[in-house]
Scaffold this active site. Sequence first.
Site, PDB file in Angstrom:
ATOM      1  CD  GLU A  44      24.616  23.745   9.812  1.00  0.00           C
ATOM      2  OE1 GLU A  44      24.039  24.616   8.786  1.00  0.00           O
ATOM      3  OE2 GLU A  44      25.596  24.301  10.113  1.00  0.00           O
ATOM      4  N   PRO A  45      19.344  23.020  12.922  1.00  0.00           N
ATOM      5  CG  PRO A  45      18.435  22.382  15.129  1.00  0.00           C
ATOM      6  CD  PRO A  45      19.834  22.138  13.957  1.00  0.00           C
ATOM      7  N   GLY A  46      16.312  24.986  11.073  1.00  0.00           N
ATOM      8  CA  GLY A  46      15.507  26.100  11.612  1.00  0.00           C
ATOM      9  C   GLY A  46      13.920  25.402  11.963  1.00  0.00           C
ATOM     10  NE  ARG A  47      10.968  24.383   5.704  1.00  0.00           N
ATOM     11  CZ  ARG A  47      10.846  24.659   5.462  1.00  0.00           C
ATOM     12  NH1 ARG A  47       9.732  26.343   5.541  1.00  0.00           N
ATOM     13  NH2 ARG A  47      11.493  25.299   3.932  1.00  0.00           N
ATOM     14  CE1 TYR A  99      14.680  30.488   6.619  1.00  0.00           C
ATOM     15  CE2 TYR A  99      13.299  28.312   7.082  1.00  0.00           C
ATOM     16  CZ  TYR A  99      14.284  29.047   6.305  1.00  0.00           C
ATOM     17  OH  TYR A  99      15.552  28.110   7.220  1.00  0.00           O
ATOM     18  NE  ARG A 109       7.923  29.062   3.288  1.00  0.00           N
ATOM     19  CZ  ARG A 109       7.946  27.916   2.851  1.00  0.00           C
ATOM     20  NH1 ARG A 109       6.018  27.899   3.382  1.00  0.00           N
ATOM     21  NH2 ARG A 109       8.211  26.973   2.773  1.00  0.00           N
ATOM     22  CE1 TYR A 151      11.810  29.777  -1.782  1.00  0.00           C
ATOM     23  CE2 TYR A 151       9.729  31.017  -0.358  1.00  0.00           C
ATOM     24  CZ  TYR A 151      11.362  30.573  -0.277  1.00  0.00           C
ATOM     25  OH  TYR A 151      12.608  30.885   0.184  1.00  0.00           O
ATOM     26  CB  CYS A 170       0.219  46.778  -6.601  1.00  0.00           C
ATOM     27  SG  CYS A 170      -0.667  48.018  -5.878  1.00  0.00           S
TER      28      CYS A 170
HETATM   29  N1  LLP Z   1      21.712  25.422   7.247  1.00  0.00           N
HETATM   30  C1  LLP Z   1      21.958  26.198   6.158  1.00  0.00           C
HETATM   31  C2  LLP Z   1      23.817  26.021   5.681  1.00  0.00           C
HETATM   32  C3  LLP Z   1      20.823  26.519   5.520  1.00  0.00           C
HETATM   33  O1  LLP Z   1      21.056  27.274   4.454  1.00  0.00           O
HETATM   34  C4  LLP Z   1      19.834  26.391   6.216  1.00  0.00           C
HETATM   35  C5  LLP Z   1      18.248  27.484   5.264  1.00  0.00           C
HETATM   36  C6  LLP Z   1      19.358  26.073   7.072  1.00  0.00           C
HETATM   37  C7  LLP Z   1      21.258  25.533   7.722  1.00  0.00           C
HETATM   38  C8  LLP Z   1      18.353  25.715   7.951  1.00  0.00           C
HETATM   39  O2  LLP Z   1      16.795  25.298   7.622  1.00  0.00           O
HETATM   40  P1  LLP Z   1      15.994  24.082   7.943  1.00  0.00           P
HETATM   41  O3  LLP Z   1      16.558  23.723   9.019  1.00  0.00           O
HETATM   42  O4  LLP Z   1      14.886  26.000   8.295  1.00  0.00           O
HETATM   43  O5  LLP Z   1      15.506  23.546   7.240  1.00  0.00           O
HETATM   44  N2  LLP Z   1      12.820  30.300   2.684  1.00  0.00           N
HETATM   45  C9  LLP Z   1      12.890  29.379   2.808  1.00  0.00           C
HETATM   46  C10 LLP Z   1      13.996  28.261   2.990  1.00  0.00           C
HETATM   47  C11 LLP Z   1      15.054  28.523   2.411  1.00  0.00           C
HETATM   48  C12 LLP Z   1      16.001  27.358   3.965  1.00  0.00           C
HETATM   49  C13 LLP Z   1      17.508  28.781   3.842  1.00  0.00           C
HETATM   50  N3  LLP Z   1      18.253  27.590   4.484  1.00  0.00           N
HETATM   51  C14 LLP Z   1      11.419  29.026   3.172  1.00  0.00           C
HETATM   52  O6  LLP Z   1      11.270  29.051   3.108  1.00  0.00           O
HETATM   53  O7  LLP Z   1      10.909  27.491   2.890  1.00  0.00           O
END
Ligand code: LLP
Length: 433
Positions: free
Chosen positions: A283-286, A389, A329, A333, A361
């Site tokens: 499940e890659p996102g970033r 994000y 971000r 963070y 503000c």
């Molecule tokens: N699967 C699940 C169950 C998740 O909760 C997440 C991210 C992903 C996959 C994807 O993770 P990634 O590959 O993107 O790392 N807003 C934060 C990051 C929050 C991530 C939440 N869950 C930031 O800007 O760093």
Amino acid sequence: MTNPLPGAPHLAYSQGRLAMDGLDLQSLGQAYGTPLYVYSAQAMSAAARAYQAALAGRPHLLCYAMKANSNLAVLQTFAQLGLGFDIVSAGELKRVLAAGGDPAKVVFSGVGKTRAEMQAALRLGVRCFNVESQAELEVLAEVAQHEGRAARVSLRVNPDIDAGTHPYISTGLKGNKFGVAHDRALSLYAQARQLKGLDVMGIDCHIGSQITEVAPYLDALDRVLDLVEAIERDGTRLHHLDLGGGLGITYTDEQPPSPQALVQAMLQRIDARGHGHRELLLEPGRSLVGNAGVLLTDVLYLKPAQADEMTQGGRHFCVVDAAMNDMMRPAMYQAWMGIVECVQPPAGAARTTWDVVGPVCESGDWLGKDRSLAVQAGDTLAVLSAGAYGMTMASNYNTRGRAAEIMIKGGRAHLIRERETPEQLFAGERLIG
Ligand code: LLP
């Protein structure tokens, strides 16, 4: 040609001007206005293909975690490459459909799925629910029976592994709200097998985000495989392993493993332990979108401190037109994001150490601190690695419309989201009487 970001070949200075896939970024900012998100479709596709190449010949499903960037054109790009999606709400499920994605390739994650969301996902036939608690499991079984459909489930287990990342984005430790405790998983699987309405498919874990080493993944994998073996000894067959997302990207000097290196290491461990026949879900996102995007912002005002103020803790402020509502971000963070000039200053131009701040503000409204830049009012800056994000976490704080989004595809800029107008922001509000 120089690249301001390692590993992002789509972003390069040519004759002193920053371009993405050959299109001049400052000109895009002028044409569409700032703040402006700009993404490279080609960079997103390349990242997805890197995972696909590493998984070739294996039963697998790549589910893009769309919370990282859920613009329909981004989803469309991945759907066309055959990816599925990791969703966390009924709203995200609607986006899958609107972008031409396949619900049969969707996994539904999240600790707080509502009954209505479960029902919608069941009716559309999502691939699997990643269940995070006993209470959720029982409600899902009830909803599935009521719908007369079987809910395919995995339990998200919490392997109690330190992913070595920021506490807000670390999810695999005991103290996190995510998943079911490792030592309770076995009995919960036994319960799941008994419950009518459920079809147990696999096991799931996700240990955090912006992970820059392979080791925590392998530790988590070992813990998960221990469980798989115990669960199967107990009589429940598991079809797939879902190892979540979390692979980090380069913001500054991080050197995360490539998707290939990560996947290879996982497959080796899976094979070594005799689990190579299982389907692997990720499940890659970033790592699919982060480095593919920038946020363009114009310098509004320079507010340097006087010499005598500097000795008393004064700061030089560079006030730009993007703010924490556009890119949360750093405020949330203390995340470090690269900030560069879209037009390189002449060699020898005087540089100043600026705090790059927005118009909101709040003192927490900053995009970068202590940045050495040679800038003037009217210049355009690019916040790098902003594809993940960024827009999805944007808000309307201070009644600021969210930015427009552009995708570069086939050598052309496409407007993939219009800038919000103030009227749109309060269109749903009502005066009384
Ligand atoms: N699967 C699940 C169950 C998740 O909760 C997440 C991210 C992903 C996959 C994807 O993770 P990634 O590959 O993107 O790392 N807003 C934060 C990051 C929050 C991530 C939440 N869950 C930031 O800007 O760093």
